[in-house]
Design an enzyme around this catalytic site. Structure first.
Site, PDB file in Angstrom:
ATOM      1  N   LYS A 192      38.014  36.003  38.712  1.00 37.36           N
ATOM      2  CA  LYS A 192      38.721  35.356  37.603  1.00 37.36           C
ATOM      3  C   LYS A 192      37.768  34.616  36.664  1.00 37.36           C
ATOM      4  O   LYS A 192      37.869  34.746  35.445  1.00 37.36           O
ATOM      5  CB  LYS A 192      39.779  34.406  38.177  1.00 37.36           C
ATOM      6  CG  LYS A 192      40.591  33.626  37.152  1.00 37.36           C
ATOM      7  CD  LYS A 192      41.861  33.072  37.753  1.00 37.36           C
ATOM      8  CE  LYS A 192      41.660  32.453  39.108  1.00 37.36           C
ATOM      9  NZ  LYS A 192      40.692  31.351  39.162  1.00 37.36           N
ATOM     10  N   THR A 242      34.612  35.168  36.304  1.00 30.82           N
ATOM     11  CA  THR A 242      33.765  36.187  35.666  1.00 30.82           C
ATOM     12  C   THR A 242      34.474  36.809  34.471  1.00 30.82           C
ATOM     13  O   THR A 242      33.884  36.977  33.395  1.00 30.82           O
ATOM     14  CB  THR A 242      33.401  37.273  36.700  1.00 30.82           C
ATOM     15  OG1 THR A 242      32.725  36.654  37.799  1.00 30.82           O
ATOM     16  CG2 THR A 242      32.490  38.332  36.088  1.00 30.82           C
ATOM     17  N   ARG A 291      36.497  24.894  34.643  1.00 33.54           N
ATOM     18  CA  ARG A 291      36.375  23.725  35.512  1.00 33.54           C
ATOM     19  C   ARG A 291      34.948  23.617  36.041  1.00 33.54           C
ATOM     20  O   ARG A 291      34.197  24.588  36.051  1.00 33.54           O
ATOM     21  CB  ARG A 291      37.340  23.841  36.698  1.00 33.54           C
ATOM     22  CG  ARG A 291      38.806  23.709  36.337  1.00 33.54           C
ATOM     23  CD  ARG A 291      39.683  24.060  37.531  1.00 33.54           C
ATOM     24  NE  ARG A 291      39.494  25.445  37.922  1.00 33.54           N
ATOM     25  CZ  ARG A 291      39.756  25.927  39.130  1.00 33.54           C
ATOM     26  NH1 ARG A 291      40.215  25.119  40.078  1.00 33.54           N
ATOM     27  NH2 ARG A 291      39.585  27.194  39.401  1.00 33.54           N
ATOM     28  N   LYS A 332      33.272  29.740  49.839  1.00 30.63           N
ATOM     29  CA  LYS A 332      33.708  30.352  48.587  1.00 30.63           C
ATOM     30  C   LYS A 332      32.564  30.538  47.589  1.00 30.63           C
ATOM     31  O   LYS A 332      32.557  31.451  46.779  1.00 30.63           O
ATOM     32  CB  LYS A 332      34.817  29.494  47.958  1.00 30.63           C
ATOM     33  CG  LYS A 332      35.411  30.071  46.686  1.00 30.63           C
ATOM     34  CD  LYS A 332      36.552  29.193  46.182  1.00 30.63           C
ATOM     35  CE  LYS A 332      37.116  29.752  44.875  1.00 30.63           C
ATOM     36  NZ  LYS A 332      36.183  29.604  43.765  1.00 30.63           N
ATOM     37  N   ALA A 343      43.403  24.149  42.701  1.00 27.94           N
ATOM     38  CA  ALA A 343      44.781  24.529  42.393  1.00 27.94           C
ATOM     39  C   ALA A 343      45.659  24.614  43.630  1.00 27.94           C
ATOM     40  O   ALA A 343      46.873  24.608  43.514  1.00 27.94           O
ATOM     41  CB  ALA A 343      44.812  25.868  41.663  1.00 27.94           C
ATOM     42  N   PHE A 370      42.898  30.016  41.444  1.00 24.74           N
ATOM     43  CA  PHE A 370      43.604  30.924  42.337  1.00 24.74           C
ATOM     44  C   PHE A 370      44.611  31.797  41.584  1.00 24.74           C
ATOM     45  O   PHE A 370      44.412  32.100  40.415  1.00 24.74           O
ATOM     46  CB  PHE A 370      44.253  30.145  43.483  1.00 24.74           C
ATOM     47  CG  PHE A 370      43.250  29.396  44.328  1.00 24.74           C
ATOM     48  CD1 PHE A 370      42.165  30.056  44.889  1.00 24.74           C
ATOM     49  CD2 PHE A 370      43.377  28.037  44.545  1.00 24.74           C
ATOM     50  CE1 PHE A 370      41.227  29.371  45.654  1.00 24.74           C
ATOM     51  CE2 PHE A 370      42.448  27.349  45.308  1.00 24.74           C
ATOM     52  CZ  PHE A 370      41.368  28.007  45.865  1.00 24.74           C
ATOM     53  N   PHE A 400      35.053  47.395  40.008  1.00 24.22           N
ATOM     54  CA  PHE A 400      34.008  47.361  41.027  1.00 24.22           C
ATOM     55  C   PHE A 400      33.370  48.736  41.127  1.00 24.22           C
ATOM     56  O   PHE A 400      34.006  49.749  40.821  1.00 24.22           O
ATOM     57  CB  PHE A 400      34.592  46.963  42.394  1.00 24.22           C
ATOM     58  CG  PHE A 400      34.656  45.478  42.637  1.00 24.22           C
ATOM     59  CD1 PHE A 400      33.865  44.884  43.605  1.00 24.22           C
ATOM     60  CD2 PHE A 400      35.501  44.677  41.887  1.00 24.22           C
ATOM     61  CE1 PHE A 400      33.920  43.518  43.833  1.00 24.22           C
ATOM     62  CE2 PHE A 400      35.571  43.314  42.106  1.00 24.22           C
ATOM     63  CZ  PHE A 400      34.768  42.726  43.091  1.00 24.22           C
ATOM     64  N   TRP A 403      31.238  42.131  34.675  1.00 24.62           N
ATOM     65  CA  TRP A 403      30.224  41.840  35.689  1.00 24.62           C
ATOM     66  C   TRP A 403      28.991  42.707  35.462  1.00 24.62           C
ATOM     67  O   TRP A 403      27.859  42.223  35.497  1.00 24.62           O
ATOM     68  CB  TRP A 403      30.790  42.082  37.099  1.00 24.62           C
ATOM     69  CG  TRP A 403      29.849  41.688  38.199  1.00 24.62           C
ATOM     70  CD1 TRP A 403      29.749  40.477  38.803  1.00 24.62           C
ATOM     71  CD2 TRP A 403      28.862  42.537  38.819  1.00 24.62           C
ATOM     72  NE1 TRP A 403      28.751  40.504  39.762  1.00 24.62           N
ATOM     73  CE2 TRP A 403      28.189  41.759  39.787  1.00 24.62           C
ATOM     74  CE3 TRP A 403      28.471  43.866  38.645  1.00 24.62           C
ATOM     75  CZ2 TRP A 403      27.166  42.264  40.591  1.00 24.62           C
ATOM     76  CZ3 TRP A 403      27.443  44.372  39.429  1.00 24.62           C
ATOM     77  CH2 TRP A 403      26.804  43.581  40.399  1.00 24.62           C
TER      78      TRP A 403
END
Length: 561
Positions: free
Chosen positions: A76, A78, A99, A110, A278, A306, A386, A414
């Site tokens: 998210k 990214t 954030r 994480k 969140a 999230f 991906f 990415w």
């Protein structure tokens, strides 16, 4: 045959040449006296900007959210960064608003929150480690309340505080399960008043929430004064204002309230400010940073933590309402890998093509799209590509979106940065211009707390309703007596499932949400509802990421991701 070497996020970031922060800020219509350098590549913006730009038209705010997260990864942050870069690449003036990362998950499992691949914010190491000191200021302010409160008890307890009913814990920006429940004040009369206490993680602090929801220094001071710290022997709430310390707390936060400015790998301006989780808080960056970015750019790309059941719901029900802003569009990020996990595959099976698992997992995406539709905001599905995705899987997902009339864009930020996000940028601009936007929060503030929680559970999670513990039922009655039933609701829930049980992935049916406890965040303007087994102080895994983190002899960080 040569194998292509895939660089780590940290290697990509360290190989990219940053521009001096002055070169990032000056094109934004920010005057020299309105920003303060923090080294060569970071800065803070003065709140005086609001006065000068008060009559400027606001840019369009785009929220990036996702399906429920899985170990497969969704990307998210990214996509948020890549979309901002892509908008600039196609000739728009865009700012990214994120954030700040917490050291807890960074050193846990994480990792950081600076994006990935060729869609990152820089300096990545400094953003992930301490940044400009905002979290330390929040931690200090929060623990100042605790210190003054315990000193008040030691010095005679003039406010007649019930030491068995103190709700203000201490905080630390680390995952440390041993501090969840502790006893303080041991060692004799001169060491304070013995009592049970505990620690939350800094990102769960009400002060963090207030910093992100305040609209000015005066609003910050007022909200800090309204924070409830304890109850007296008559059962009435005791606030920070009763302790007469809202002034010193505001002073400690005088720099932390100013938004931070950095840059992406492609030199798109990025405002990074505040960092509430969140799953245990409201999950959005600061209103001040978002509003300021909106005054300085045509588009602001921001994220909320999230999945859409947590971050997006709180962004749309809490942040946008408090900010008096209207979101222009929502981007829902999904990966084929994660959808296959929601369809029942294990992580080690994701590299193999499996359209059937993908189809089964799409029920999770469908629910989140229904949630965004219930807020009446235009949206786009971003397929975050991906290297293991197969043409058949991509084709199936695109056809599914077309069948369900969901605008969709294949995104490879990415691997290709802004160039890989052009399709998404153009699709987002298109739905903003062409689709009706009737944004409205899901509930009115004058509804009861029970009604608000049931509305979220039913419309966002797909639950049959909310079940309240005896403790929560008692608190509902107390909160109504105190006049707090007009506040918003912040649901503290596992991020991994639409339910309050993290093992139930996909789109479960015929379930209820159990609220075990309520916590007042009166200064922030909401009531936190703790559901399931969600914790406000996380723990570390067996092999935390901290074991990989180090520094080389020439001063370069390693092991950060």
């Amino acid at each position: 045959m040569t194998t292509k070497v895939i660089k780590t996020d940290l290697e990509i970031a360290q190989e990219t040449k940053m521009k001096p922060i002055k070169d990032i800020i000056e094109p934004l219509n920010v005057q020299e006296h309105e920003w303060e350098p923090y080294g060569h590549y970071k800065a803070k913006l003065s709140l005086d900007l609001f006065e000068r730009l008060d009559q400027e038209k606001d840019g369009k705010v785009i929220l990036v959210t996702s399906i429920n997260p899985t170990p497969a990864g969704e990307g998210k942050s990214t996509v948020t960064i890549g979309l901002g870069q892509a908008l600039n690449k196609i000739g728009q003036k865009a700012i990214v608003a994120l954030r700040e990362p917490s050291l807890g998950p960074n050193m846990g499992i994480k990792g950081g929150a600076a994006g990935g691949g060729y869609a990152q914010v820089m300096p990545m190491e400094e953003i992930n480690l301490h940044f400009n000191g905002d979290f330390h200021a929040i931690t200090t302010a929060h623990n100042t309340v605790a210190a003054i409160l315990d000193n008040h008890l030691h010095q005679g307890n003039e406010l007649n505080i019930d030491t068995r009913n103190i709700v203000w814990k201490r905080v630390l920006d680390l995952n440390d399960r041993a501090l969840r429940n502790i006893v303080i004040g041991l060692g004799g009369k001169n060491q304070g008043v013995p009592r049970e206490d505990g620690f939350d993680i800094t990102v769960a602090s009400e002060i963090m929430a207030i910093l992100c929801l305040a609209t000015s220094v005066e609003d910050l001071r007022k909200r800090l004064g309204e924070m409830v710290v304890a109850y007296n022997m008559d059962g009435e709430p005791v606030t920070v204002k009763d302790l007469q310390i809202e002034g010193v707390l505001t002073l400690l936060l005088k720099d932390a309230i100013k938004p931070n400015v950095v840059q992406t790998l492609e030199h798109t301006p990025a405002f990074i400010h505040g960092g509430p989780f969140a799953n245990i808080a409201h999950g959005c960056n600061s209103i001040i940073a978002t509003k300021m970015a909106a005054k300085l750019a045509d588009y602001v790309v921001t994220e909320a933590g999230f999945g859409a059941d947590l971050g997006a719901e709180k962004f749309l029900d809490i942040k946008m309402r408090e900010a008096n802003m209207q979101p222009a569009a929502v981007v829902v990020v999904a990966t084929i890998r994660a959808l296959k996990m929601h369809g029942g595959l294990a992580k080690d099976q994701l590299k193999e093509e499996n359209v059937a698992a993908l189809e089964a997992g799409l029920s999770n995406l469908k629910k989140h799209l229904e949630t965004i539709e219930s807020f009446a905001v235009p949206y786009v599905v971003a397929i975050n590509k991906f290297i293991t995705d197969t043409p058949a899987e991509i084709h199936f997902l695109e056809n599914w979106c077309e069948k369900h009339r969901a605008p969709v864009a294949l995104t490879d930020v990415w691997g290709a940065g802004g160039e890989g996000g052009k399709e998404l940028a153009e699709k987002v601009m298109s739905v903003i211009e062409s689709e009706e936007n009737l944004y409205a929060p899901l509930y009115e503030l004058d509804a009861s707390l029970e009604e608000k929680m049931n509305t979220i559970a039913k419309k966002v999670y797909g639950a049959e309703g909310v079940v309240f513990s005896k403790k929560a039922e008692q608190q509902l009655a107390e909160f109504k007596k105190f006049g707090w039933d007009h506040l918003a609701v912040c649901m503290a829930k596992t991020q991994y499932s639409l339910t309050d049980d993290p093992s139930l992935i996909g789109r479960p049916e015929r379930f209820s949400i159990t609220v075990r406890e309520l916590r007042p965040s009166v200064g922030a303007g909401f009531i936190v509802a703790l559901t399931g087994n969600v914790l406000t102080m996380p723990g570390l895994p067996k092999k935390p990421n901290a074991l990989k983190m180090n520094i080389t002899e020439d001063g370069k960080a390693i092991g950060i991701f």
